[in-house]
Motif scaffolding. Structure first.
Motif, PDB file in Angstrom:
ATOM      1  N   MET A 194       0.846  -1.187   0.000  1.00 54.52           N
ATOM      2  CA  MET A 194       0.000   0.000   0.000  1.00 54.52           C
ATOM      3  C   MET A 194       0.885   1.243   0.000  1.00 54.52           C
ATOM      4  N   PRO A 195       0.391   2.383  -0.465  1.00 53.28           N
ATOM      5  CA  PRO A 195       1.199   3.605  -0.423  1.00 53.28           C
ATOM      6  C   PRO A 195       1.428   4.048   1.016  1.00 53.28           C
ATOM      7  N   GLY A 196       2.293   5.022   1.173  1.00 55.05           N
ATOM      8  CA  GLY A 196       2.459   5.601   2.498  1.00 55.05           C
ATOM      9  C   GLY A 196       1.140   6.201   2.969  1.00 55.05           C
ATOM     10  N   VAL A 197       0.778   5.934   4.209  1.00 49.56           N
ATOM     11  CA  VAL A 197      -0.509   6.383   4.745  1.00 49.56           C
ATOM     12  C   VAL A 197      -0.271   7.465   5.796  1.00 49.56           C
ATOM     13  N   GLU A 198      -0.966   8.590   5.647  1.00 48.36           N
ATOM     14  CA  GLU A 198      -0.786   9.692   6.584  1.00 48.36           C
ATOM     15  C   GLU A 198      -2.099  10.157   7.222  1.00 48.36           C
ATOM     16  N   SER A 199      -3.131  10.356   6.438  1.00 51.02           N
ATOM     17  CA  SER A 199      -4.351  10.971   6.963  1.00 51.02           C
ATOM     18  C   SER A 199      -5.196   9.976   7.751  1.00 51.02           C
ATOM     19  N   LEU A 200      -6.019  10.505   8.646  1.00 48.48           N
ATOM     20  CA  LEU A 200      -6.916   9.653   9.418  1.00 48.48           C
ATOM     21  C   LEU A 200      -7.955   8.989   8.527  1.00 48.48           C
ATOM     22  N   GLU A 201      -8.333   9.665   7.442  1.00 51.69           N
ATOM     23  CA  GLU A 201      -9.291   9.050   6.530  1.00 51.69           C
ATOM     24  C   GLU A 201      -8.673   7.852   5.826  1.00 51.69           C
ATOM     25  N   ALA A 202      -7.416   7.969   5.429  1.00 50.88           N
ATOM     26  CA  ALA A 202      -6.756   6.863   4.737  1.00 50.88           C
ATOM     27  C   ALA A 202      -6.553   5.666   5.648  1.00 50.88           C
ATOM     28  N   VAL A 203      -6.387   5.929   6.944  1.00 49.25           N
ATOM     29  CA  VAL A 203      -6.189   4.838   7.904  1.00 49.25           C
ATOM     30  C   VAL A 203      -7.403   3.909   7.939  1.00 49.25           C
ATOM     31  N   LYS A 204      -8.530   4.400   7.526  1.00 42.85           N
ATOM     32  CA  LYS A 204      -9.749   3.579   7.550  1.00 42.85           C
ATOM     33  C   LYS A 204      -9.697   2.424   6.558  1.00 42.85           C
ATOM     34  N   HIS A 205      -8.559   2.262   5.869  1.00 43.08           N
ATOM     35  CA  HIS A 205      -8.393   1.110   4.978  1.00 43.08           C
ATOM     36  C   HIS A 205      -8.584  -0.185   5.745  1.00 43.08           C
ATOM     37  N   PHE A 206      -8.341  -0.180   7.059  1.00 45.72           N
ATOM     38  CA  PHE A 206      -8.489  -1.416   7.837  1.00 45.72           C
ATOM     39  C   PHE A 206      -9.918  -1.942   7.754  1.00 45.72           C
ATOM     40  N   LYS A 207     -10.860  -1.063   7.431  1.00 43.91           N
ATOM     41  CA  LYS A 207     -12.266  -1.462   7.335  1.00 43.91           C
ATOM     42  C   LYS A 207     -12.838  -1.242   5.938  1.00 43.91           C
ATOM     43  N   LEU A 208     -12.373  -0.188   5.258  1.00 49.52           N
ATOM     44  CA  LEU A 208     -12.943   0.187   3.964  1.00 49.52           C
ATOM     45  C   LEU A 208     -12.167  -0.355   2.775  1.00 49.52           C
ATOM     46  N   GLY A 209     -10.954  -0.873   3.023  1.00 54.33           N
ATOM     47  CA  GLY A 209     -10.150  -1.413   1.939  1.00 54.33           C
ATOM     48  C   GLY A 209      -9.366  -0.340   1.192  1.00 54.33           C
ATOM     49  N   PRO A 210      -8.764  -0.697   0.048  1.00 53.77           N
ATOM     50  CA  PRO A 210      -7.860   0.203  -0.684  1.00 53.77           C
ATOM     51  C   PRO A 210      -8.472   1.536  -1.094  1.00 53.77           C
ATOM     52  N   LYS A 211      -9.785   1.592  -1.267  1.00 51.67           N
ATOM     53  CA  LYS A 211     -10.395   2.855  -1.692  1.00 51.67           C
ATOM     54  C   LYS A 211     -10.139   3.971  -0.685  1.00 51.67           C
TER      55      LYS A 211
END
Length: 374
Positions: free
Chosen positions: A329-346
């Motif tokens: 996965m790309p580098g993750v910074e924002s709190l919204e992007a952290v939600k990948h744990f539940k929402l997936g790559p989108k």
């Protein structure tokens, strides 16, 4: 390890919404309570019969009781602080559950907070106890709960010594024992967020030395200074397998009292963090943490800001290959992007950068594998 029996009581509807914006709509509260009921939480305090002059956030409480959808197997409770509140609760039972009545002696041992909260001094509260006990005896009540608020210290008066807080517990215990009423539960409420873990351990050990017959404890832990979860963990380590501990917390860790000086920053132990810890320790809760996280996100939209908890932000520990993070996965910074744990790559489609030229592989990572306990 043999842990005590844990009873978790969700307080967000009372403790949380009781200090949030009075403009939160009835429909929002009803929808939230309906969702909360589907999480597997077994005990939910849904509000209190109090004057809207003092707590306007509870002005729609009775209408909410008429509109929400009770879930079978969930115990819905209200804060019953006097006989008037009890009679009102009986009118709404069901959906409310009226639990066995006990004689209850409770006192905020910070005289300033006691006066600010209920317009009565510590002495006035203690002077009322003989009448409370006599009334209980006349109604055939033989068991009692005792407890203290601001147990470890006060924003107005400073740190309290163990001897000071135990003087009030001893007085409660003495009056009830003299009346032939058995104390089965002791409550420790950190109303102003002063508890430290080592004090929790020392106090529970002292209680068990003084009153070994008491096997049930109630912990209501505010979290203005981040010590609620460590203190709860310490309690679990200190108590015995034949003890029961009632833990009270709120989704998102929201909540607080208007009269302690910390307002909404008081917070409480965050339900999602407590449940995550309990399950990780092998203490089964029957709670669906994924649904709890959904409710935290729903709550944050309702109150218009982030909650104080952590697990709904960073996600629970990924414990199986299906949940492991993608190493590419790309580098993750924002709190919204952290939600990948539940929402997936989108969740991280617009996030950051990927500086590596080739997919990550090597002798230590060959793709998802079964997690193993060390």
């Amino acid at each position: 390890m043999n842990w005590p029996t844990v009873i978790y009581n969700e307080e967000v509807m009372r403790e949380g919404f009781g200090i949030e914006d009075v403009g939160i709509t009835l429909d929002a509260k009803v929808a939230f309570l309906d969702a909360l009921s589907e999480t597997g939480l077994k005990r939910i305090t849904v509000g209190a019969f109090v004057s809207p002059l003092f707590v306007p956030q509870m002005g729609c409480f009775e209408e909410m009781l008429r509109k929400f959808r009770p879930k079978e197997g969930v115990t819905y409770l209200t804060f019953i602080h006097n006989q008037k509140a009890k009679k009102l609760a009986e009118q709404y039972s069901p959906p409310l559950t009226i639990e066995e009545e006990f004689c209850t002696l409770f006192l905020d041992i910070c005289d300033v907070h006691q006066r600010r909260n209920v317009n009565r001094s510590v002495e006035q509260m203690m002077d009322s106890w003989p009448e409370v006990i006599q009334n209980a005896k006349e109604r055939g009540i033989s068991k009692a709960r005792i407890g203290i608020g601001s147990a470890w210290g006060s924003n107005f008066m400073g740190k309290f010594s163990q001897s000071y807080r135990f003087s009030f517990l001893e007085r409660q215990m003495g009056l009830l024992n003299a009346a032939g009423i058995t104390v089965f539960e002791i409550g420790l409420h950190d109303s102003q967020s002063w508890c430290l873990p080592h004090e929790m351990e020392e106090d529970l050990k002292q209680i068990k030395r003084l009153w070994p017959e008491v096997k049930q404890f109630n912990l209501h832990m505010h979290n203005a200074r981040g010590m609620a979860l460590p203190a709860i963990y310490t309690a679990l380590r200190t108590l015995d397998s034949d003890d029961t501990v009632i833990i009270e917390g709120t989704l998102g860790g929201i909540g607080g009292g208007q009269f302690g000086g910390n307002g909404r920053a008081s917070g409480m132990a965050a339900t999602e963090d407590v449940i995550h810890m309990l399950e990780g320790m092998g203490i089964s809760t029957g709670v669906d943490l994924d649904k709890v996280i959904d409710c935290v996100w729903m709550l944050e939209k309702i109150i218009g800001r982030a909650g104080f908890g952590h697990v709904a932000k960073a996600g629970p520990r990924p414990m199986n290959p299906d949940a492991f993070y993608d190493p590419n996965m790309p580098g993750v910074e924002s709190l919204e992007a952290v939600k990948h744990f539940k929402l997936g790559p989108k969740a991280y489609e617009k996030e950051g950068y990927s500086p590596w030229k080739h997919p990550i592989s090597g002798p230590y990572y060959q793709g998802p594998r079964e997690s193993k306990n060390d």
